[in-house]
Design a protein around this motif. Structure first.
Motif, PDB file in Angstrom:
ATOM      1  N   GLU A  73       0.264   4.351 -11.162  1.00  0.00           N
ATOM      2  CA  GLU A  73       0.363   5.342 -10.698  1.00  0.00           C
ATOM      3  C   GLU A  73      -0.908   5.901  -9.726  1.00  0.00           C
ATOM      4  O   GLU A  73      -0.951   6.696  -8.766  1.00  0.00           O
ATOM      5  CB  GLU A  73       1.011   6.463 -11.399  1.00  0.00           C
ATOM      6  N   SER A  74      -1.907   5.543 -10.219  1.00  0.00           N
ATOM      7  CA  SER A  74      -3.307   5.866  -9.586  1.00  0.00           C
ATOM      8  C   SER A  74      -4.336   4.817 -10.244  1.00  0.00           C
ATOM      9  O   SER A  74      -4.237   3.924 -11.025  1.00  0.00           O
ATOM     10  CB  SER A  74      -3.845   7.156 -10.333  1.00  0.00           C
ATOM     11  N   LYS A  75      -5.474   5.104  -9.283  1.00  0.00           N
ATOM     12  CA  LYS A  75      -6.593   3.791  -9.757  1.00  0.00           C
ATOM     13  C   LYS A  75      -7.095   4.123 -11.052  1.00  0.00           C
ATOM     14  O   LYS A  75      -7.398   3.068 -11.824  1.00  0.00           O
ATOM     15  CB  LYS A  75      -7.666   4.012  -8.559  1.00  0.00           C
TER      16      LYS A  75
ATOM     17  N   ASN B 147       4.863   8.328  -5.640  1.00  0.00           N
ATOM     18  CA  ASN B 147       3.576   8.415  -6.055  1.00  0.00           C
ATOM     19  C   ASN B 147       3.045   7.424  -6.759  1.00  0.00           C
ATOM     20  O   ASN B 147       2.866   7.251  -7.807  1.00  0.00           O
ATOM     21  CB  ASN B 147       3.160   9.870  -6.781  1.00  0.00           C
ATOM     22  N   LEU B 148       2.849   6.124  -6.004  1.00  0.00           N
ATOM     23  CA  LEU B 148       2.316   4.751  -6.621  1.00  0.00           C
ATOM     24  C   LEU B 148       1.156   4.430  -5.837  1.00  0.00           C
ATOM     25  O   LEU B 148       0.723   4.524  -4.751  1.00  0.00           O
ATOM     26  CB  LEU B 148       3.228   3.785  -6.555  1.00  0.00           C
ATOM     27  N   PHE B 149       0.105   3.836  -6.601  1.00  0.00           N
ATOM     28  CA  PHE B 149      -1.349   3.402  -6.155  1.00  0.00           C
ATOM     29  C   PHE B 149      -0.846   1.872  -5.716  1.00  0.00           C
ATOM     30  O   PHE B 149      -1.544   1.372  -4.955  1.00  0.00           O
ATOM     31  CB  PHE B 149      -2.282   3.676  -7.365  1.00  0.00           C
ATOM     32  N   LYS B 150      -0.320   1.008  -7.058  1.00  0.00           N
ATOM     33  CA  LYS B 150      -0.470  -0.576  -6.779  1.00  0.00           C
ATOM     34  C   LYS B 150       0.654  -0.876  -7.723  1.00  0.00           C
ATOM     35  O   LYS B 150       1.161  -0.458  -8.378  1.00  0.00           O
ATOM     36  CB  LYS B 150      -1.866  -0.972  -7.490  1.00  0.00           C
TER      37      LYS B 150
ATOM     38  N   GLU C   5       0.867  -1.308  -0.069  1.00  0.00           N
ATOM     39  CA  GLU C   5       0.045   0.226  -0.117  1.00  0.00           C
ATOM     40  C   GLU C   5       0.919   1.038  -0.248  1.00  0.00           C
ATOM     41  O   GLU C   5       0.473   2.483  -0.356  1.00  0.00           O
ATOM     42  CB  GLU C   5      -1.004  -0.084   1.330  1.00  0.00           C
TER      43      GLU C   5
END
Length: 526
Positions: free
Chosen positions: A503-505, A464-467, A393
Motif C-alpha cells: 500500500e505504500s513505500k 490506494n496501492l504503491f506496488k 504504477e
C-alpha cells in the motif's frame, strides 16, 4: 534461395519516439517509398478521412495515436523489410519494451522543435539493455526548430550515445531549402508536398562547386560549407562496428510529412542495418543459420478483425525456416502445436504465408494456447529470455456493471491481459480483481475494448496501492508464515504467480525488514 541468402536480405527494426514526434507518419512514408501503400493518410484527431496505415484499432483512429504495435512487411531494392511501429504514448511503454525484444535495430524519431523528450530517454534505456543499434531521424525541418549542433549535443548528452550526422539541413522552417547528404554526396532540394515522393536530387561531388550557390543561394551555400567542415572535424567517420554495437547513432534530417529525407534514410538503413541476429535461450545462444526452426511470441492481439473473434500471436522467427501446417514444440506446455493458418502483415491487412525466415514476423491464429514470452521450436526444448512484466504504477479495482455479462467480462479481461495491455491481479481473499497499468489511458482502452469487442461494461475504482511485488522464498515454512500473516494483501497474477500488494513505500520497507527471508521482485522474470 537458401537459408543464408534469405537471412542476408532481411532487416527487422522498430520505430520509436516520444508521442507526436512524427513516428507513425515516418512509418507510413517508409511504406510509401517501399511501394507497400499508394497514398498517405495523415492521422488527424477527430477529423479523419483516411487513417494512418499502421493505426487500426478503433480507439487509435479516434485519438490519432498508436496504442498497439503494428507489424508491416514490405520489399525495397530486393531487401525484405519487417517494420514494427510501436506506441509512442508512455502509457503503453510496456508494449514497446516487449516489441524491442523482437527487432535487430531501431530508428528513433526526434522532433527538431522539442528535441530529446522524456519518453525518448526511457526507450533509449531499453535499447541499451540489449545494445540495439540506433539510427536517428530528426524530423519536422519544415518548422522553425532548434540549431542542429545543439540537437546533436543534446542527443549525445541525454541519450548517452555518440552521433554521426549523415546528412545536414540547409536552413530550417520557412527558409528550409533541403539537405546535403554526406553519405551519398548529393543535394536534395525541398519542395513542400505531402503526396508526391520527393526525388529532386542534384549530384555534387565537390561541395565547393558553384552549382550549390545556384541552387540555394550564395549565403546559405557558404553557411552549409562551414557547417559540413565543422561536422567533419567534430564527428569522426562512421565505423560500422560501433554502430552495430549500439555505440554510435547515424543521424539524418528530414520532414516525414513532406516525404522529405525518407529515401536517404531508407537507403542508408538497408546498407548498414544488421541482418537478423541470434537470440539467447536459457540454455544457449541460438543463431539464425541453424537449420531447425525456433521463434518466440512477443505480442498477442485479440479481435484484430471485430467480425471474427480471432486471436493472433505475433511470433519472431529466430532460426531455421517456419512452415505452415508443420507441428512445432511448445516449450512451456511441452506439447506439439500445428498452425494451419499463418499470416504476414501489412497493418491490419493480412495474407497467408506458407513459409517464413529468421527476422520475419508471423501471425499465428491461436485458441488460447500461446502467451507472451512462449517459445516454439522444431528441435530441442528451450525458452527464449528477456520478456519481463514490470510492476505497474496505477491500480484500479474492476467493478462489473452488468451481472448478466459476467462471463463476457471475465473472458474479455483474460484475453486483454494475455495481450499484455495491462496486468490483472486476483486477490486470494474474496474474488476482487485489480487491474494494474503503467498509465491512465490504458484503463480507457480496456473499458472501450471490453464494451465494443466483448459486450461487457465495467467501471474502475481507484485503489490506494504503491506496488505489486512478486515474491519468493527458499524456506517453505517461512513462506507459509509470511502468507498467513499478510493473506489480506496477497494476490495472484494471470499466470498464477504470487504477488504482494503493497500500500505504500514505507509499509513495503517495513514488511521487507520484518521478513528478511522473503525476496521481493519488481519484475516477473526472476
Amino acid at each position: 534461395m537458401n537459408l543464408e541468402q534469405q537471412i542476408a536480405r532481411r532487416r527487422t527494426f522498430g520505430i520509436i519516439s516520444h508521442p507526436d514526434a512524427g513516428k507513425t507518419t515516418l512509418t507510413e512514408k517508409l511504406l510509401l517509398f517501399g511501394g507497400a501503400i499508394k497514398t498517405a493518410g495523415a492521422v488527424k484527431s477527430n477529423k479523419i478521412t483516411k487513417h494512418a496505415a499502421s493505426d487500426f484499432m478503433e480507439i487509435e483512429k479516434q485519438r490519432g495515436i498508436s496504442v498497439a504495435t503494428s507489424v508491416m512487411g514490405f520489399e525495397y531494392k530486393d531487401v525484405k523489410i519487417n517494420l514494427l511501429d510501436t506506441p509512442g504514448h508512455k502509457d503503453f511503454a510496456e508494449d514497446t519494451y516487449r516489441t524491442l525484444t523482437a527487432v535487430d535495430s531501431v530508428i528513433m524519431v526526434i522532433d527538431c522543435v522539442k528535441g530529446v523528450e522524456e519518453q525518448t530517454e526511457k526507450l533509449m534505456e531499453v535499447c541499451r539493455m540489449r545494445n540495439t543499434p540506433v539510427l536517428v531521424f530528426i524530423n519536422k525541418l519544415d518548422r522553425e526548430g532548434r540549431d542542429p549542433f545543439e540537437l546533436l549535443d543534446e542527443i549525445e548528452e541525454k541519450l548517452n550515445i555518440r552521433v554521426k550526422p549523415m546528412s545536414w539541413p540547409i536552413s530550417m522552417g520557412k527558409t528550409f531549402k533541403g539537405v546535403y547528404s554526406m553519405y551519398e554526396k548529393n543535394l536534395l532540394l525541398f519542395q513542400p508536398s505531402r503526396r508526391e515522393l520527393q526525388d529532386d536530387v542534384v549530384s555534387i561531388n565537390d561541395i565547393e562547386d558553384s552549382i550549390l550557390d545556384d541552387q540555394v543561394g550564395e549565403s546559405l551555400a557558404n553557411e552549409l560549407r562551414e557547417d559540413v567542415e565543422m561536422v567533419s572535424e567534430v564527428y569522426p567517420d562512421l565505423q560500422l562496428e560501433e554502430y552495430l554495437n549500439g555505440e554510435v547513432a547515424p543521424v539524418f534530417f528530414g520532414s516525414a510529412v513532406n516525404n522529405f529525407g525518407v529515401r536517404e534514410l531508407l537507403d542508408c538503413f538497408i546498407d548498414i542495418a544488421p541482418v537478423p541476429q541470434g537470440r539467447e535461450t536459457e540454455q544457449r545462444l541460438i543463431v539464425p543459420t541453424e537449420d531447425k526452426f525456433s521463434g518466440f511470441v512477443f505480442k498477442i492481439h485479440a479481435n484484430m478483425d471485430p467480425k471474427h473473434r480471432n486471436r493472433i500471436a505475433f511470433v519472431r522467427v529466430c532460426s531455421g525456416k517456419f512452415e505452415r501446417g508443420k507441428p512445432y514444440s511448445h516449450s512451456r506446455q511441452d506439447k506439439k502445436l500445428k498452425f494451419s493458418n499463418a499470416t504476414a502483415f501489412m497493418a491490419q491487412d493480412k495474407e497467408t504465408v506458407d513459409e517464413a525466415w529468421p527476422g520475419d514476423i508471423v501471425g499465428l491464429y491461436d485458441t488460447g494456447n500461446l502467451k507472451i514470452g512462449d517459445t516454439l521450436t522444431e528441435g530441442e526444448k528451450g525458452i527464449f529470455k528477456g520478456i519481463p512484466s514490470f510492476s505497474p504504477e496505477l491500480f484500479k479495482e474492476v467493478v462489473n456493471m452488468d451481472a448478466m455479462k459476467t462471463k463476457q467480462l471475465e473472458k474479455g479481461l483474460q484475453q486483454l491481459m494475455e495481450e499484455g495491455v495491462a496486468q490483472l491481479f486476483s486477490y486470494e481473499l474474496g474474488s476482487r480483481k485489480v487491474v494494474g497499468t503503467v498509465g491512465a489511458l490504458q484503463f480507457e482502452v480496456i473499458q472501450h475494448r471490453l464494451k465494443h469487442e466483448y459486450g461487457a461494461t465495467c467501471k474502475f475504482v481507484p485503489m490506494n496501492l504503491f506496488k505489486a511485488c512478486w515474491f519468493s522464498c527458499e524456506d517453505p515454512k517461512k513462506l507459509k508464515e509470511f502468507m498467513d500473516s499478510k493473506y489480506r494483501h496477497i494476490a495472484r497474477d494471470k499466470d498464477g504467480k504470487l504477488v504482494f500488494m503493497a500500500e505504500s513505500k514505507a509499509w513495503l520497507q517495513m514488511v521487507q525488514d520484518n521478513f528478511p527471508a522473503i525476496k521481493f521482485h519488481f519484475t516477473s522474470e526472476f
